[in-house]
Design a protein around this motif. Structure first.
Motif, PDB file in Angstrom:
ATOM      1  N   MET A  74     -13.349   6.140 -13.318  1.00 21.71           N
ATOM      2  CA  MET A  74     -13.139   7.435 -12.676  1.00 21.71           C
ATOM      3  C   MET A  74     -13.901   8.546 -13.383  1.00 21.71           C
ATOM      4  SD  MET A  74      -9.091   7.280 -11.607  1.00 21.71           S
ATOM      5  CE  MET A  74      -9.088   8.845 -10.714  1.00 21.71           C
ATOM      6  N   ASP A  75     -13.879   8.548 -14.712  1.00 18.97           N
ATOM      7  CA  ASP A  75     -14.602   9.569 -15.472  1.00 18.97           C
ATOM      8  C   ASP A  75     -16.087   9.567 -15.136  1.00 18.97           C
ATOM      9  OD1 ASP A  75     -12.346  10.456 -16.749  1.00 18.97           O
ATOM     10  OD2 ASP A  75     -12.638   9.218 -18.533  1.00 18.97           O
ATOM     11  N   LYS A  76     -16.618   8.391 -14.886  1.00 19.49           N
ATOM     12  CA  LYS A  76     -18.055   8.253 -14.648  1.00 19.49           C
ATOM     13  C   LYS A  76     -18.449   8.464 -13.192  1.00 19.49           C
ATOM     14  CE  LYS A  76     -21.869   5.019 -15.467  1.00 19.49           C
ATOM     15  NZ  LYS A  76     -22.242   3.673 -15.959  1.00 19.49           N
ATOM     16  N   ASN A  77     -17.536   8.178 -12.260  1.00 19.27           N
ATOM     17  CA  ASN A  77     -17.929   8.111 -10.857  1.00 19.27           C
ATOM     18  C   ASN A  77     -17.132   8.972  -9.879  1.00 19.27           C
ATOM     19  OD1 ASN A  77     -19.951   5.755 -10.959  1.00 19.27           O
ATOM     20  ND2 ASN A  77     -18.135   4.867 -11.937  1.00 19.27           N
ATOM     21  N   TYR A  78     -15.897   9.320 -10.213  1.00 20.06           N
ATOM     22  CA  TYR A  78     -14.974   9.863  -9.215  1.00 20.06           C
ATOM     23  C   TYR A  78     -14.813  11.382  -9.280  1.00 20.06           C
ATOM     24  CZ  TYR A  78     -10.455  11.065  -7.127  1.00 20.06           C
ATOM     25  OH  TYR A  78      -9.456  11.668  -6.406  1.00 20.06           O
ATOM     26  N   GLY A  79     -14.764  12.010  -8.124  1.00 18.13           N
ATOM     27  CA  GLY A  79     -14.256  13.367  -7.990  1.00 18.13           C
ATOM     28  C   GLY A  79     -15.079  14.456  -8.640  1.00 18.13           C
ATOM     29  N   PHE A  80     -14.400  15.463  -9.179  1.00 14.27           N
ATOM     30  CA  PHE A  80     -15.052  16.647  -9.728  1.00 14.27           C
ATOM     31  C   PHE A  80     -16.095  16.281 -10.785  1.00 14.27           C
ATOM     32  CE2 PHE A  80     -11.084  18.726  -8.219  1.00 14.27           C
ATOM     33  CZ  PHE A  80     -11.682  19.664  -7.387  1.00 14.27           C
ATOM     34  N   GLY A  81     -17.274  16.876 -10.642  1.00 10.25           N
ATOM     35  CA  GLY A  81     -18.364  16.620 -11.567  1.00 10.25           C
ATOM     36  C   GLY A  81     -19.209  15.421 -11.208  1.00 10.25           C
ATOM     37  N   ASN A  82     -18.819  14.692 -10.165  1.00  5.90           N
ATOM     38  CA  ASN A  82     -19.521  13.458  -9.797  1.00  5.90           C
ATOM     39  C   ASN A  82     -19.964  13.448  -8.341  1.00  5.90           C
ATOM     40  OD1 ASN A  82     -19.225  11.884 -12.301  1.00  5.90           O
ATOM     41  ND2 ASN A  82     -17.035  11.991 -11.838  1.00  5.90           N
ATOM     42  N   HIS A  83     -21.065  12.766  -8.123  1.00  2.07           N
ATOM     43  CA  HIS A  83     -21.541  12.496  -6.758  1.00  2.07           C
ATOM     44  C   HIS A  83     -22.190  11.126  -6.786  1.00  2.07           C
ATOM     45  CE1 HIS A  83     -23.259  13.271  -2.780  1.00  2.07           C
ATOM     46  NE2 HIS A  83     -22.417  14.293  -2.715  1.00  2.07           N
ATOM     47  N   ASP A  85     -23.019   7.038  -6.195  1.00  2.00           N
ATOM     48  CA  ASP A  85     -23.196   6.058  -5.117  1.00  2.00           C
ATOM     49  C   ASP A  85     -22.011   5.103  -5.011  1.00  2.00           C
ATOM     50  OD1 ASP A  85     -25.700   6.974  -4.316  1.00  2.00           O
ATOM     51  OD2 ASP A  85     -26.752   5.728  -5.761  1.00  2.00           O
ATOM     52  N   LYS A  86     -21.326   4.872  -6.133  1.00  2.61           N
ATOM     53  CA  LYS A  86     -20.251   3.889  -6.158  1.00  2.61           C
ATOM     54  C   LYS A  86     -18.906   4.435  -5.692  1.00  2.61           C
ATOM     55  CE  LYS A  86     -22.194   1.161  -9.959  1.00  2.61           C
ATOM     56  NZ  LYS A  86     -21.918   0.587 -11.306  1.00  2.61           N
ATOM     57  N   CYS A  87     -18.853   5.709  -5.350  1.00  2.00           N
ATOM     58  CA  CYS A  87     -17.568   6.317  -5.024  1.00  2.00           C
ATOM     59  C   CYS A  87     -17.679   7.194  -3.787  1.00  2.00           C
ATOM     60  CB  CYS A  87     -17.077   7.152  -6.206  1.00  2.00           C
ATOM     61  SG  CYS A  87     -15.412   7.809  -5.974  1.00  2.00           S
ATOM     62  N   ALA A  88     -16.780   6.979  -2.825  1.00  2.00           N
ATOM     63  CA  ALA A  88     -16.796   7.751  -1.585  1.00  2.00           C
ATOM     64  C   ALA A  88     -16.228   9.154  -1.766  1.00  2.00           C
ATOM     65  CB  ALA A  88     -15.999   7.006  -0.508  1.00  2.00           C
ATOM     66  N   ILE A  89     -15.460   9.384  -2.832  1.00  2.00           N
ATOM     67  CA  ILE A  89     -14.772  10.669  -3.027  1.00  2.00           C
ATOM     68  C   ILE A  89     -15.548  11.470  -4.066  1.00  2.00           C
ATOM     69  CG2 ILE A  89     -12.595  11.777  -3.642  1.00  2.00           C
ATOM     70  CD1 ILE A  89     -11.239   9.071  -2.841  1.00  2.00           C
ATOM     71  N   LEU A 164     -15.654   2.261  -4.578  1.00  2.00           N
ATOM     72  CA  LEU A 164     -14.395   2.782  -4.054  1.00  2.00           C
ATOM     73  C   LEU A 164     -14.678   3.378  -2.680  1.00  2.00           C
ATOM     74  CD1 LEU A 164     -11.370   3.379  -5.019  1.00  2.00           C
ATOM     75  CD2 LEU A 164     -12.174   5.739  -5.200  1.00  2.00           C
ATOM     76  N   MET A 165     -13.980   2.902  -1.661  1.00  2.00           N
ATOM     77  CA  MET A 165     -14.256   3.299  -0.291  1.00  2.00           C
ATOM     78  C   MET A 165     -13.016   3.906   0.366  1.00  2.00           C
ATOM     79  SD  MET A 165     -17.338   2.369  -0.383  1.00  2.00           S
ATOM     80  CE  MET A 165     -17.708   2.928   1.261  1.00  2.00           C
ATOM     81  N   VAL A 166     -13.216   4.534   1.525  1.00  2.00           N
ATOM     82  CA  VAL A 166     -12.118   5.140   2.277  1.00  2.00           C
ATOM     83  C   VAL A 166     -12.200   4.671   3.721  1.00  2.00           C
ATOM     84  CG1 VAL A 166     -10.980   7.271   2.978  1.00  2.00           C
ATOM     85  CG2 VAL A 166     -12.153   7.165   0.767  1.00  2.00           C
ATOM     86  N   ASN A 167     -11.135   4.060   4.198  1.00  2.00           N
ATOM     87  CA  ASN A 167     -11.040   3.567   5.565  1.00  2.00           C
ATOM     88  C   ASN A 167     -10.264   4.568   6.413  1.00  2.00           C
ATOM     89  OD1 ASN A 167     -11.213   1.554   7.690  1.00  2.00           O
ATOM     90  ND2 ASN A 167      -9.072   1.074   7.283  1.00  2.00           N
ATOM     91  N   LEU A 168     -10.780   4.902   7.581  1.00  2.00           N
ATOM     92  CA  LEU A 168     -10.134   5.864   8.468  1.00  2.00           C
ATOM     93  C   LEU A 168      -9.072   5.183   9.321  1.00  2.00           C
ATOM     94  CD1 LEU A 168      -9.958   8.687   9.742  1.00  2.00           C
ATOM     95  CD2 LEU A 168     -11.825   8.004  11.279  1.00  2.00           C
ATOM     96  N   LEU A 169      -7.848   5.701   9.270  1.00  2.00           N
ATOM     97  CA  LEU A 169      -6.740   5.147  10.055  1.00  2.00           C
ATOM     98  C   LEU A 169      -6.363   6.039  11.236  1.00  2.00           C
ATOM     99  CD1 LEU A 169      -4.417   4.011   7.128  1.00  2.00           C
ATOM    100  CD2 LEU A 169      -6.141   2.662   8.347  1.00  2.00           C
ATOM    101  N   GLY A 170      -6.314   7.356  11.019  1.00  2.00           N
ATOM    102  CA  GLY A 170      -5.895   8.230  12.114  1.00  2.00           C
ATOM    103  C   GLY A 170      -6.137   9.692  11.813  1.00  2.00           C
ATOM    104  N   VAL A 171      -6.136  10.506  12.869  1.00  2.00           N
ATOM    105  CA  VAL A 171      -6.374  11.937  12.730  1.00  2.00           C
ATOM    106  C   VAL A 171      -5.610  12.689  13.814  1.00  2.00           C
ATOM    107  CG1 VAL A 171      -8.503  11.762  14.117  1.00  2.00           C
ATOM    108  CG2 VAL A 171      -8.166  13.728  12.587  1.00  2.00           C
ATOM    109  N   ARG A 172      -5.049  13.838  13.444  1.00  2.00           N
ATOM    110  CA  ARG A 172      -4.307  14.679  14.388  1.00  2.00           C
ATOM    111  C   ARG A 172      -4.708  16.147  14.199  1.00  2.00           C
ATOM    112  NH1 ARG A 172       2.299  14.982  15.233  1.00  2.00           N
ATOM    113  NH2 ARG A 172       2.310  16.800  16.608  1.00  2.00           N
ATOM    114  N   PHE A 173      -4.996  16.830  15.309  1.00  2.00           N
ATOM    115  CA  PHE A 173      -5.370  18.239  15.242  1.00  2.00           C
ATOM    116  C   PHE A 173      -4.238  19.054  14.631  1.00  2.00           C
ATOM    117  CE2 PHE A 173      -5.428  22.583  16.679  1.00  2.00           C
ATOM    118  CZ  PHE A 173      -6.762  22.940  16.640  1.00  2.00           C
ATOM    119  N   ARG A 217     -23.182   8.863  -5.138  1.00  2.00           N
ATOM    120  CA  ARG A 217     -24.144   9.134  -6.213  1.00  2.00           C
ATOM    121  C   ARG A 217     -23.565   9.880  -7.407  1.00  2.00           C
ATOM    122  NH1 ARG A 217     -26.983  12.761  -3.101  1.00  2.00           N
ATOM    123  NH2 ARG A 217     -27.806  13.115  -2.789  1.00  2.00           N
TER     124      ARG A 217
END
Length: 225
Positions: A74-83, A85-89, A164-173, A217
């Motif tokens: 997570m420190d290397k790939n995830y979230g704030f400070g990161n973009h 290729d291995k992480c969708a978030i 790490l990927m994210v699968n879409l299940l549903g969406v509501r306005f 990335r």
């Protein structure tokens, strides 16, 4: 194994839920079949980011078989400070092309081979624009690129490509916003309502994503929260 997480009132863009996104070609020249998809944007102060952090850590701990290895990843790939290729978030501020009005925060692209659950603001289920699943005209408002929505997704570790990927299940306005240009698990009506709940575990068919083109990335400081 993956874990379902339901996010409330988040901005969405690049919305292809009534129809698949167009087919494309990968960087190495291979054809990529279009999927159902949307991109979700969370403001940097959104408390739901903490919930997402916790889900990701649990999913990675299970996928990598070790909590310390998960935290290091997570420190290397995830979230704030990161973009990475291995992480969708990823960190919005690390994008090569900033999005006007939402330059800071977290975003992710969620995709699915299977059409997600689609609901209007009134809770009507849809498969086509402007119509309910029963063929009646909708009374509520339907999702579009730029609106705010309740989104149900599954965060999972794709072991074949170590991503790490994210699968879409549903969406509501949920609310209007300025319009943008441009599996085994399914979402339930409860996933997309306005009441908070703890994320639940889920199992998905990995063969849906063998052609996954999204190997998201670069780096994150976990102590920024």
């Amino acid at each position: 194994m993956g874990q379902k997480v339901n996010l409330k009132n988040v901005r969405i863009g690049w919305v292809n839920v009534f129809e698949r996104a167009p087919d494309s070609v990968s960087q190495d020249g291979k054809p990529v079949k279009g999927k159902f998809q949307l991109t979700a944007y969370l403001d940097k102060k959104d408390p739901q980011i903490r919930k997402l952090d916790d889900v990701v850590l649990e999913v990675l701990t299970e996928g990598l078989k070790d909590r310390k290895a998960a935290e290091k990843w997570m420190d290397k790939n995830y979230g704030f400070g990161n973009h990475a290729d291995k992480c969708a978030i990823r960190d919005l501020s690390e994008r090569d092309k900033p999005i006007e009005g939402i330059e800071e925060g977290i975003y992710f692209k969620a995709t699915s081979q299977k059409k997600p659950v689609i609901m209007t603001s009134a809770g009507e289920r849809q498969t086509e624009k402007g119509m309910t699943i029963d063929g009646d005209d909708i009374e509520g408002q339907e999702v579009y690129a730029g609106c705010y929505a309740n989104v149900s997704v599954e965060v999972y570790w794709y072991d074949k490509f170590k991503t790490l990927m994210v699968n879409l299940l549903g969406v509501r306005f949920r609310e209007d916003g300025e319009a943008f240009g441009g599996a085994g698990e399914v979402a339930t009506d409860d996933d997309l309502d306005d009441e908070d709940e703890k994320p639940t575990r889920s199992r998905r068919s990995r063969d849906e994503d063998d052609d996954e083109d999204e190997r998201p990335r670069r780096r994150r400081n976990r102590d920024e929260d």
